[in-house]
Design a protein around this motif. Structure first.
Motif, PDB file in Angstrom:
ATOM      1  N   THR A 185      33.970  67.001  67.924  1.00 55.04           N
ATOM      2  CA  THR A 185      33.468  67.185  69.276  1.00 55.04           C
ATOM      3  C   THR A 185      32.077  67.811  69.221  1.00 55.04           C
ATOM      4  OG1 THR A 185      34.302  69.421  69.536  1.00 55.04           O
ATOM      5  CG2 THR A 185      35.829  67.614  70.032  1.00 55.04           C
ATOM      6  N   SER A 186      31.411  67.804  70.348  1.00 53.58           N
ATOM      7  CA  SER A 186      30.084  68.422  70.401  1.00 53.58           C
ATOM      8  C   SER A 186      30.163  69.924  70.159  1.00 53.58           C
ATOM      9  CB  SER A 186      29.430  68.146  71.763  1.00 53.58           C
ATOM     10  OG  SER A 186      30.247  68.634  72.804  1.00 53.58           O
ATOM     11  N   GLY A 187      31.362  70.486  70.368  1.00 50.27           N
ATOM     12  CA  GLY A 187      31.555  71.915  70.121  1.00 50.27           C
ATOM     13  C   GLY A 187      31.865  72.254  68.684  1.00 50.27           C
ATOM     14  N   GLY A 188      32.049  71.201  67.862  1.00 44.82           N
ATOM     15  CA  GLY A 188      32.272  71.441  66.444  1.00 44.82           C
ATOM     16  C   GLY A 188      33.703  71.321  65.970  1.00 44.82           C
ATOM     17  N   ALA A 189      34.634  71.067  66.864  1.00 42.78           N
ATOM     18  CA  ALA A 189      36.024  70.893  66.449  1.00 42.78           C
ATOM     19  C   ALA A 189      36.177  69.567  65.714  1.00 42.78           C
ATOM     20  CB  ALA A 189      36.944  70.928  67.668  1.00 42.78           C
ATOM     21  N   THR A 190      36.919  69.585  64.615  1.00 42.51           N
ATOM     22  CA  THR A 190      37.080  68.383  63.801  1.00 42.51           C
ATOM     23  C   THR A 190      38.549  68.020  63.644  1.00 42.51           C
ATOM     24  OG1 THR A 190      37.101  69.669  61.755  1.00 42.51           O
ATOM     25  CG2 THR A 190      34.972  68.828  62.494  1.00 42.51           C
ATOM     26  N   ASN A 191      38.782  66.748  63.344  1.00 41.40           N
ATOM     27  CA  ASN A 191      40.126  66.265  63.114  1.00 41.40           C
ATOM     28  C   ASN A 191      40.038  65.093  62.147  1.00 41.40           C
ATOM     29  OD1 ASN A 191      42.869  66.222  63.369  1.00 41.40           O
ATOM     30  ND2 ASN A 191      42.900  65.284  65.395  1.00 41.40           N
ATOM     31  N   TYR A 192      41.064  64.934  61.321  1.00 44.02           N
ATOM     32  CA  TYR A 192      41.028  63.922  60.268  1.00 44.02           C
ATOM     33  C   TYR A 192      42.343  63.154  60.193  1.00 44.02           C
ATOM     34  CZ  TYR A 192      37.051  66.671  58.679  1.00 44.02           C
ATOM     35  OH  TYR A 192      35.850  67.340  58.604  1.00 44.02           O
ATOM     36  N   ALA A 193      42.242  61.911  59.777  1.00 46.87           N
ATOM     37  CA  ALA A 193      43.435  61.143  59.450  1.00 46.87           C
ATOM     38  C   ALA A 193      44.087  61.777  58.233  1.00 46.87           C
ATOM     39  CB  ALA A 193      43.060  59.691  59.171  1.00 46.87           C
ATOM     40  N   ASP A 194      45.406  61.705  58.166  1.00 46.49           N
ATOM     41  CA  ASP A 194      46.119  62.328  57.048  1.00 46.49           C
ATOM     42  C   ASP A 194      45.645  61.782  55.701  1.00 46.49           C
ATOM     43  OD1 ASP A 194      49.331  62.598  58.768  1.00 46.49           O
ATOM     44  OD2 ASP A 194      47.582  63.911  58.754  1.00 46.49           O
ATOM     45  N   SER A 195      45.281  60.513  55.682  1.00 45.20           N
ATOM     46  CA  SER A 195      44.905  59.870  54.425  1.00 45.20           C
ATOM     47  C   SER A 195      43.607  60.413  53.829  1.00 45.20           C
ATOM     48  CB  SER A 195      44.775  58.359  54.627  1.00 45.20           C
ATOM     49  OG  SER A 195      43.796  58.068  55.614  1.00 45.20           O
ATOM     50  N   VAL A 196      42.785  61.073  54.636  1.00 43.78           N
ATOM     51  CA  VAL A 196      41.506  61.569  54.131  1.00 43.78           C
ATOM     52  C   VAL A 196      41.368  63.085  54.232  1.00 43.78           C
ATOM     53  CG1 VAL A 196      40.420  59.383  54.816  1.00 43.78           C
ATOM     54  CG2 VAL A 196      40.219  61.384  56.314  1.00 43.78           C
ATOM     55  N   LYS A 197      42.378  63.717  54.808  1.00 41.41           N
ATOM     56  CA  LYS A 197      42.318  65.175  54.994  1.00 41.41           C
ATOM     57  C   LYS A 197      42.124  65.870  53.644  1.00 41.41           C
ATOM     58  CE  LYS A 197      44.808  66.300  58.402  1.00 41.41           C
ATOM     59  NZ  LYS A 197      45.957  66.592  59.295  1.00 41.41           N
ATOM     60  N   ASP A 198      41.282  66.876  53.643  1.00 40.53           N
ATOM     61  CA  ASP A 198      40.947  67.673  52.449  1.00 40.53           C
ATOM     62  C   ASP A 198      40.057  66.937  51.468  1.00 40.53           C
ATOM     63  OD1 ASP A 198      44.323  68.947  52.482  1.00 40.53           O
ATOM     64  OD2 ASP A 198      42.525  69.810  53.387  1.00 40.53           O
ATOM     65  N   ARG A 199      39.693  65.697  51.756  1.00 40.93           N
ATOM     66  CA  ARG A 199      38.763  64.957  50.894  1.00 40.93           C
ATOM     67  C   ARG A 199      37.473  64.602  51.630  1.00 40.93           C
ATOM     68  NH1 ARG A 199      39.986  60.009  49.091  1.00 40.93           N
ATOM     69  NH2 ARG A 199      41.323  59.493  50.877  1.00 40.93           N
ATOM     70  N   PHE A 200      37.566  64.325  52.924  1.00 40.52           N
ATOM     71  CA  PHE A 200      36.415  63.928  53.722  1.00 40.52           C
ATOM     72  C   PHE A 200      36.041  65.053  54.666  1.00 40.52           C
ATOM     73  CE2 PHE A 200      37.099  59.006  53.731  1.00 40.52           C
ATOM     74  CZ  PHE A 200      37.183  59.033  52.340  1.00 40.52           C
ATOM     75  N   THR A 201      34.750  65.151  54.959  1.00 40.41           N
ATOM     76  CA  THR A 201      34.255  66.142  55.912  1.00 40.41           C
ATOM     77  C   THR A 201      33.257  65.492  56.856  1.00 40.41           C
ATOM     78  OG1 THR A 201      34.490  67.921  54.272  1.00 40.41           O
ATOM     79  CG2 THR A 201      33.126  68.375  56.202  1.00 40.41           C
ATOM     80  N   ILE A 202      33.533  65.595  58.147  1.00 39.59           N
ATOM     81  CA  ILE A 202      32.612  65.081  59.153  1.00 39.59           C
ATOM     82  C   ILE A 202      31.729  66.227  59.637  1.00 39.59           C
ATOM     83  CG2 ILE A 202      34.255  65.427  61.050  1.00 39.59           C
ATOM     84  CD1 ILE A 202      33.049  62.951  62.405  1.00 39.59           C
ATOM     85  N   SER A 203      30.478  65.919  59.857  1.00 39.78           N
ATOM     86  CA  SER A 203      29.553  66.906  60.412  1.00 39.78           C
ATOM     87  C   SER A 203      28.538  66.166  61.268  1.00 39.78           C
ATOM     88  CB  SER A 203      28.858  67.705  59.305  1.00 39.78           C
ATOM     89  OG  SER A 203      28.102  66.863  58.469  1.00 39.78           O
ATOM     90  N   GLY A 204      27.816  66.934  62.053  1.00 43.73           N
ATOM     91  CA  GLY A 204      26.844  66.279  62.919  1.00 43.73           C
ATOM     92  C   GLY A 204      25.828  67.250  63.477  1.00 43.73           C
TER      93      GLY A 204
END
Length: 124
Positions: free
Chosen positions: A52-71
């Motif tokens: 979100t624009s506020g910085g909250a992130t969420n991930y699919a189980d298949s990529v959790k702990d391996r992928f990181t989204i930022s913006g």
């Protein structure tokens, strides 16, 4: 006109890393949410990560702990850091931005925008 351009895809060995970037340009007044999706050959497009624009992130189980989204909403940039890549991560990755455009004090539109996709191939 709004355009999203992804970059950073390529061929990487299992266990390797890649960083995808997505640059948004055009008549966007503000970004509400950002995300990444992927589509493997013969499969439907699936959601990977969101922010979100506020910085909250969420991930699919298949990529959790391996992928990181930022913006960076001010720079209209979205990133996806992918570590410990696996062959099953092979897909075309698409950037998605949910954004608002203000045409006047009382007139605004919210739209979803998509990039053209960037290929990620994980193979030895």
């Amino acid at each position: 006109q709004v355009q999203l351009v992804e970059s950073g895809g390529g061929l990487v060995q299992p266990g390797g890393s890649l960083r995808l970037s997505c640059a948004a340009s055009g008549s966007i007044s503000g970004i509400i949410g950002m995300g990444w999706y992927r589509q493997a050959p013969g499969k439907e497009r699936e959601w990977v990560a969101a922010m979100t624009s506020g910085g909250a992130t969420n991930y699919a189980d298949s990529v959790k702990d391996r992928f990181t989204i930022s913006g960076d909403t001010a720079k209209k940039m979205v990133y996806l850091q992918m570590n410990s890549l696996r062959p099953e991560d092979t897909a075309v990755y698409y950037c998605n931005v949910n954004a608002v455009t203000y045409y006047s004090k009382f007139d605004s539109v919210i739209n979803d925008y998509w990039g053209q996709g960037t290929q990620v191939t994980v193979s030895s």
